[in-house]
Design an enzyme around this catalytic site. Structure first.
Site, PDB file in Angstrom:
ATOM      1  N   TYR A 104       0.825  -1.210   0.000  1.00  0.00           N
ATOM      2  CA  TYR A 104       0.000   0.000   0.000  1.00  0.00           C
ATOM      3  C   TYR A 104       0.861   1.262   0.000  1.00  0.00           C
ATOM      4  O   TYR A 104       0.451   2.294  -0.541  1.00  0.00           O
ATOM      5  CB  TYR A 104      -0.936   0.006   1.210  1.00  0.00           C
ATOM      6  CG  TYR A 104      -2.145  -0.871   1.024  1.00  0.00           C
ATOM      7  CD1 TYR A 104      -3.303  -0.385   0.435  1.00  0.00           C
ATOM      8  CD2 TYR A 104      -2.136  -2.206   1.433  1.00  0.00           C
ATOM      9  CE1 TYR A 104      -4.419  -1.186   0.259  1.00  0.00           C
ATOM     10  CE2 TYR A 104      -3.240  -3.019   1.268  1.00  0.00           C
ATOM     11  CZ  TYR A 104      -4.387  -2.502   0.676  1.00  0.00           C
ATOM     12  OH  TYR A 104      -5.484  -3.308   0.495  1.00  0.00           O
ATOM     13  N   GLU A 144      -7.945  -7.096   5.761  1.00  0.00           N
ATOM     14  CA  GLU A 144      -7.195  -8.166   5.114  1.00  0.00           C
ATOM     15  C   GLU A 144      -6.359  -8.956   6.117  1.00  0.00           C
ATOM     16  O   GLU A 144      -6.243 -10.183   5.999  1.00  0.00           O
ATOM     17  CB  GLU A 144      -6.324  -7.574   4.001  1.00  0.00           C
ATOM     18  CG  GLU A 144      -7.155  -7.103   2.815  1.00  0.00           C
ATOM     19  CD  GLU A 144      -6.462  -6.073   1.940  1.00  0.00           C
ATOM     20  OE1 GLU A 144      -5.215  -5.979   1.998  1.00  0.00           O
ATOM     21  OE2 GLU A 144      -7.164  -5.353   1.199  1.00  0.00           O
TER      22      GLU A 144
END
Length: 396
Positions: free
Chosen positions: A99, A141
């Site tokens: 990310y 997640e």
């Protein structure tokens, strides 16, 4: 929640950023993949070639920014969107540290496209949007990986192809068992796995396939050969019984509610695969549940798993099956496209859709027009439309 300083900036600039999201996404992907070519294995070649992958990011960013400013969909619908993305990311083996890389290139693309219009304050506000979104996904997640007992750094498990079965003239099933002899991973009917295919040209491509039978000692995927499809072509032409495939654990949020409410399963083409899993499971575990199965296909020879669904339905106390074929003159079926008004929908039924996006959009609209509530209609879609809260046709 956005900070007091960022909220008005994002609200004011959302229309401008939204109008340029396609260009921003294009610069983002082109730059990131050019400088980090190893990431190309994460993305579908066809989705990159058609721009579908870029549209996926654009939809996610726009939806989240709108959500934060109160201009987006109902919060419950957005929760479904986040869950869908998180499930898909886990099936692809996305890691938390990625990310940071994505954020750097994405925000750099905003500056490249909008130029001097991006002041330091605007850049900071959109950086906050991104990291609020990323943090929410990373947290979800992490929980999904933990629940599946998966190390995000090593998400793939070797499976042996036990059998390969022709289901239709362009569709085959692969029955798979863990190569190490361990039990097959548990899953809920409607979920999918990712196949990490090592192609003959030395590249790796990832594709998701719904599991097409009820949970048991093995897994099964049913794959239609897409013209020009790198992975489906590889599986059809190069993989046989005794070979091994790398699979993710099962993921996905289109899962069967395990209760006694009536069930309506509506599919088209290879979208029949999660429906086969659901119907197989219901026939084994809740044979008194009322089920309606509706399927559309081009012709009988392309209708995969037809006999199997009929056999599962025969084990139920109440089962109705309707089939539409585009070709005419097939006894026992209807001709043309599915007519939503002709679908039997029992009171309080749960409706599941899977198939091409225009098909699902038409069926959903028809059922909503008949008064079926939004929270009773669930759907599965692969590709850029996964970021939308409702299936819609893509403009030409």
């Amino acid at each position: 929640m956005l900070s007091a300083a960022s909220a008005p900036i994002v609200e004011a600039t959302l229309p401008i950023v939204g109008a340029h999201l396609g260009a921003i996404s294009g610069v983002f992907y082109d730059t990131m993949l050019a400088e980090n070519p190893e990431l190309r294995n994460l993305f579908s070649r066809s989705a990159q070639a058609t721009g579908e992958q870029k549209n996926a990011l654009a939809g996610a960013v726009a939806a989240y920014a709108a959500h934060l400013t109160g201009a987006g969909p109902d919060p419950r619908m957005f929760d479904h969107l986040v869950e869908r993305i998180a499930q898909r990311h886990c099936a692809l083996g996305i890691r938390a540290e990625q990310y940071t890389l994505v954020g750097r290139y994405l925000l750099g693309a905003v500056g490249t496209v909008l130029g001097n219009a991006v002041t330091p304050e605007i850049a900071a506000a959109w950086d906050e949007v991104y990291w609020l979104f990323a943090t929410r996904l990373i947290g979800r997640e992490a929980r999904l990986y933990a629940r599946a007992d998966v190390d995000a750094g090593a998400p793939w498990q070797e499976h042996t192809v036990v059998t390969k079965v022709t289901e239709a003239h362009d569709t085959v099933s692969f029955v798979l068992a863990p190569a190490d002899g361990a039990p097959a991973p548990a899953f809920r009917p409607g979920q999918y796995v990712t196949v990490a295919a090592d192609l003959p040209d030395g590249t790796r491509q990832l594709r998701q396939y719904s599991l097409s039978q009820a949970p048991g000692h093995t897994l099964r995927i049913t794959v239609r050969h897409v013209p020009g499809g790198a992975v489906s072509g590889y599986l059809h032409e190069h993989v046989s019984a005794g070979d091994t495939l790398r699979l993710s654990r099962p993921f996905g949020d289109l899962v069967l509610r395990d209760d006694d409410s009536p069930l309506v399963l509506v599919s088209a083409g290879v979208g029949i695969t999660p429906m086969a899993s659901m119907l197989d499971h219901v026939a084994r575990s809740r044979p008194t549940r009322e089920v309606v199965a509706v399927h559309a296909d081009r012709s009988p020879d392309r209708h995969a798993l037809r006999a199997e669904l009929a056999a599962s339905g025969a084990r139920l106390r109440s089962f109705r099956s309707l089939t539409w074929y585009e070709e005419s003159g097939v006894p026992g079926s209807r001709t043309g496209l599915v007519d939503p008004d002709a679908i039997p929908v029992p009171d309080d039924a749960d409706v599941y859709l899977c198939g091409p996006v225009p098909f699902m959009a038409a069926v959903r609209a028809g059922l909503r027009g008949r008064g079926v509530s939004e929270d009773r209609i669930r759907y599965e879609v692969f590709g850029s439309e996964q970021w939308n809260t409702t299936p819609r046709a893509v403009p030409a």
